[in-house]
Design a protein around this motif. Structure first.
Motif, PDB file in Angstrom:
ATOM      1  N   GLU A 152      76.350  46.007 -36.587  1.00 30.01           N
ATOM      2  CA  GLU A 152      75.086  46.449 -35.986  1.00 30.01           C
ATOM      3  C   GLU A 152      73.940  46.375 -36.998  1.00 30.01           C
ATOM      4  O   GLU A 152      72.830  45.961 -36.678  1.00 30.01           O
ATOM      5  N   LEU A 153      74.222  46.782 -38.230  1.00 32.79           N
ATOM      6  CA  LEU A 153      73.210  46.720 -39.279  1.00 32.79           C
ATOM      7  C   LEU A 153      72.781  45.280 -39.530  1.00 32.79           C
ATOM      8  O   LEU A 153      71.592  44.995 -39.694  1.00 32.79           O
ATOM      9  N   ALA A 154      73.751  44.361 -39.541  1.00 30.44           N
ATOM     10  CA  ALA A 154      73.426  42.947 -39.761  1.00 30.44           C
ATOM     11  C   ALA A 154      72.545  42.411 -38.632  1.00 30.44           C
ATOM     12  O   ALA A 154      71.579  41.676 -38.870  1.00 30.44           O
ATOM     13  N   ASP A 155      72.858  42.799 -37.378  1.00 30.25           N
ATOM     14  CA  ASP A 155      72.062  42.342 -36.229  1.00 30.25           C
ATOM     15  C   ASP A 155      70.629  42.860 -36.312  1.00 30.25           C
ATOM     16  O   ASP A 155      69.661  42.124 -36.060  1.00 30.25           O
ATOM     17  N   LYS A 156      70.480  44.134 -36.658  1.00 32.62           N
ATOM     18  CA  LYS A 156      69.135  44.712 -36.742  1.00 32.62           C
ATOM     19  C   LYS A 156      68.358  44.134 -37.920  1.00 32.62           C
ATOM     20  O   LYS A 156      67.138  43.966 -37.841  1.00 32.62           O
ATOM     21  N   THR A 157      69.062  43.822 -38.999  1.00 36.31           N
ATOM     22  CA  THR A 157      68.397  43.180 -40.141  1.00 36.31           C
ATOM     23  C   THR A 157      67.866  41.809 -39.734  1.00 36.31           C
ATOM     24  O   THR A 157      66.739  41.435 -40.107  1.00 36.31           O
ATOM     25  N   ASP A 158      68.658  41.069 -38.960  1.00 34.70           N
ATOM     26  CA  ASP A 158      68.208  39.759 -38.450  1.00 34.70           C
ATOM     27  C   ASP A 158      66.973  39.921 -37.560  1.00 34.70           C
ATOM     28  O   ASP A 158      66.040  39.107 -37.628  1.00 34.70           O
ATOM     29  N   LEU A 159      66.969  40.974 -36.721  1.00 38.31           N
ATOM     30  CA  LEU A 159      65.819  41.219 -35.843  1.00 38.31           C
ATOM     31  C   LEU A 159      64.566  41.498 -36.654  1.00 38.31           C
ATOM     32  O   LEU A 159      63.494  40.942 -36.373  1.00 38.31           O
ATOM     33  N   PHE A 160      64.687  42.347 -37.662  1.00 36.56           N
ATOM     34  CA  PHE A 160      63.527  42.669 -38.486  1.00 36.56           C
ATOM     35  C   PHE A 160      63.043  41.455 -39.279  1.00 36.56           C
ATOM     36  O   PHE A 160      61.842  41.276 -39.484  1.00 36.56           O
ATOM     37  N   ASP A 161      63.981  40.621 -39.716  1.00 41.85           N
ATOM     38  CA  ASP A 161      63.589  39.393 -40.407  1.00 41.85           C
ATOM     39  C   ASP A 161      62.783  38.482 -39.476  1.00 41.85           C
ATOM     40  O   ASP A 161      61.786  37.871 -39.892  1.00 41.85           O
ATOM     41  N   MET A 162      63.218  38.393 -38.210  1.00 42.53           N
ATOM     42  CA  MET A 162      62.498  37.576 -37.238  1.00 42.53           C
ATOM     43  C   MET A 162      61.086  38.138 -36.988  1.00 42.53           C
ATOM     44  O   MET A 162      60.110  37.385 -36.916  1.00 42.53           O
ATOM     45  N   LEU A 163      60.986  39.465 -36.893  1.00 44.41           N
ATOM     46  CA  LEU A 163      59.674  40.089 -36.695  1.00 44.41           C
ATOM     47  C   LEU A 163      58.757  39.833 -37.889  1.00 44.41           C
ATOM     48  O   LEU A 163      57.545  39.637 -37.728  1.00 44.41           O
ATOM     49  N   ARG A 164      59.347  39.844 -39.083  1.00 43.39           N
ATOM     50  CA  ARG A 164      58.541  39.537 -40.278  1.00 43.39           C
ATOM     51  C   ARG A 164      58.005  38.111 -40.214  1.00 43.39           C
ATOM     52  O   ARG A 164      56.838  37.859 -40.552  1.00 43.39           O
ATOM     53  N   LEU A 165      58.863  37.165 -39.815  1.00 42.90           N
ATOM     54  CA  LEU A 165      58.430  35.768 -39.716  1.00 42.90           C
ATOM     55  C   LEU A 165      57.303  35.619 -38.694  1.00 42.90           C
ATOM     56  O   LEU A 165      56.318  34.907 -38.928  1.00 42.90           O
ATOM     57  N   ILE A 166      57.441  36.313 -37.546  1.00 42.31           N
ATOM     58  CA  ILE A 166      56.390  36.266 -36.526  1.00 42.31           C
ATOM     59  C   ILE A 166      55.097  36.852 -37.079  1.00 42.31           C
ATOM     60  O   ILE A 166      54.008  36.298 -36.870  1.00 42.31           O
ATOM     61  N   SER A 167      55.221  37.967 -37.791  1.00 35.70           N
ATOM     62  CA  SER A 167      54.045  38.613 -38.369  1.00 35.70           C
ATOM     63  C   SER A 167      53.338  37.692 -39.363  1.00 35.70           C
ATOM     64  O   SER A 167      52.118  37.561 -39.362  1.00 35.70           O
ATOM     65  N   VAL A 168      54.141  37.034 -40.214  1.00 39.69           N
ATOM     66  CA  VAL A 168      53.551  36.113 -41.207  1.00 39.69           C
ATOM     67  C   VAL A 168      52.873  34.937 -40.508  1.00 39.69           C
ATOM     68  O   VAL A 168      51.769  34.521 -40.886  1.00 39.69           O
ATOM     69  N   ALA A 169      53.532  34.394 -39.459  1.00 34.95           N
ATOM     70  CA  ALA A 169      52.946  33.259 -38.735  1.00 34.95           C
ATOM     71  C   ALA A 169      51.620  33.648 -38.089  1.00 34.95           C
ATOM     72  O   ALA A 169      50.641  32.888 -38.132  1.00 34.95           O
ATOM     73  N   LEU A 170      51.574  34.838 -37.507  1.00 35.47           N
ATOM     74  CA  LEU A 170      50.323  35.299 -36.880  1.00 35.47           C
ATOM     75  C   LEU A 170      49.242  35.541 -37.916  1.00 35.47           C
ATOM     76  O   LEU A 170      48.061  35.271 -37.670  1.00 35.47           O
ATOM     77  N   ARG A 171      49.629  36.053 -39.070  1.00 33.68           N
ATOM     78  CA  ARG A 171      48.630  36.258 -40.138  1.00 33.68           C
ATOM     79  C   ARG A 171      48.059  34.923 -40.602  1.00 33.68           C
ATOM     80  O   ARG A 171      46.845  34.801 -40.846  1.00 33.68           O
TER      81      ARG A 171
END
Length: 215
Positions: A157-176
Motif C-alpha cells: 500500500e505504501l508503494a502504491d501511494k508513493t507512486d501516486l504522489f510521484d505522479m502528482l509531483r510530475l503533474i505539478s511540475v508540468a503545470l508549473r
C-alpha cells in the motif's frame, strides 16, 4: 488573445501548482513516517510474540517456572506495539485488519494467562497439554501469519501511494513549466505590443510634424 487574461491564468496556475506541490510533499512525508512507525511496531510485535511462544514452551518442557520471568516484560512490549499500531491506523485502510489482530491477541493472552497459572500451581502436565492444544497452536500460528501478512500488505500500500504522489509531483511540475511558458509568452507579446506602440507614436509624431511644416 487578451494578454491580461493570459497573465492571470499563468499566475493562477503557478500559485495552484506550488500549493499542490507543498501539499503532496507534506502528505507524502506524513504517510511515509506513519507507515514506517506501523511496520516497525508490527515487526516488534512479531518478535515479541515469537519470544512469548518459545518462553512458554521451554518453561513447560523444562518444568521451570523461572523461564517465564521475562513474560510480563515481553507481554508489555507486545501490548504496547499493538496499541501503537491501532492508534496509528484509526483512519487508514487497514484499521479492520488491525482490530482483528488485537482481538486475536487478547484471546491468546487470556489463554496464556491460564497456562501460566497452571505452571505456577505445579500442574505441568495440564500446562503442557494446554500449550500444545491444537486450537491454541492454530490460533497462535494464525496470529503470527496475520501480522506478517499485514506487514506485507502495508508495504504494498505504501508503494502504491508513493507512486501516486510521484505522479502528482510530475503533474505539478508540468503545470508549473506550462505556466512559466505562458509568462514568457506574455512577456514577449507585451514587449512586441510596446515596440509597436512606440513605433506608432513615432509615426504619429512624424506625421504631425510634417503637417505643421506644410501649414
Amino acid at each position: 488573445m487578451n494578454i491580461r487574461n493570459v497573465l492571470r491564468v499563468a499566475v493562477l496556475i503557478l500559485i495552484l501548482t506550488t500549493g499542490l506541490g507543498v501539499y503532496v510533499d507534506l502528505k507524502d512525508h506524513e504517510l511515509h513516517a506513519r507507515n514506517v512507525q506501523i511496520r516497525s511496531s508490527l515487526e516488534q510485535a512479531l518478535r515479541a510474540k515469537a519470544e512469548h511462544s518459545s518462553m512458554l514452551l521451554i518453561a513447560v518442557l523444562e518444568r521451570n517456572i523461572l523461564r517465564t520471568r521475562r513474560y510480563e516484560k515481553v507481554n508489555g512490549d507486545l501490548e504496547r506495539a499493538m496499541r501503537t499500531v491501532a492508534e496509528l491506523n484509526r483512519d487508514l485502510k487497514f484499521s479492520d485488519e488491525i482490530r482483528a489482530l488485537l482481538v486475536r491477541q487478547r484471546q491468546l493472552q487470556a489463554a496464556e494467562a491460564g497456562i501460566l497459572e497452571l505452571m505456577r500451581s505445579g500442574q505441568w502436565t495440564q500446562a503442557r497439554e494446554a500449550l500444545l492444544d491444537a486450537d491454541f497452536v492454530r490460533s497462535a500460528l494464525m496470529h503470527e501469519i496475520d501480522i506478517e501478512t499485514t506487514v506485507g500488505a502495508m508495504s504494498s500500500e505504501l508503494a502504491d501511494k508513493t507512486d501516486l504522489f510521484d505522479m502528482l509531483r510530475l503533474i505539478s511540475v508540468a503545470l508549473r513549466l506550462a505556466s512559466l511558458a505562458l509568462l514568457l509568452w506574455v512577456g514577449f507579446a507585451y514587449s512586441r505590443q510596446l515596440v509597436a506602440e512606440v513605433l506608432r507614436q513615432t509615426r504619429l509624431q512624424a506625421d504631425l510634424g510634417a503637417s505643421q511644416q506644410a501649414l
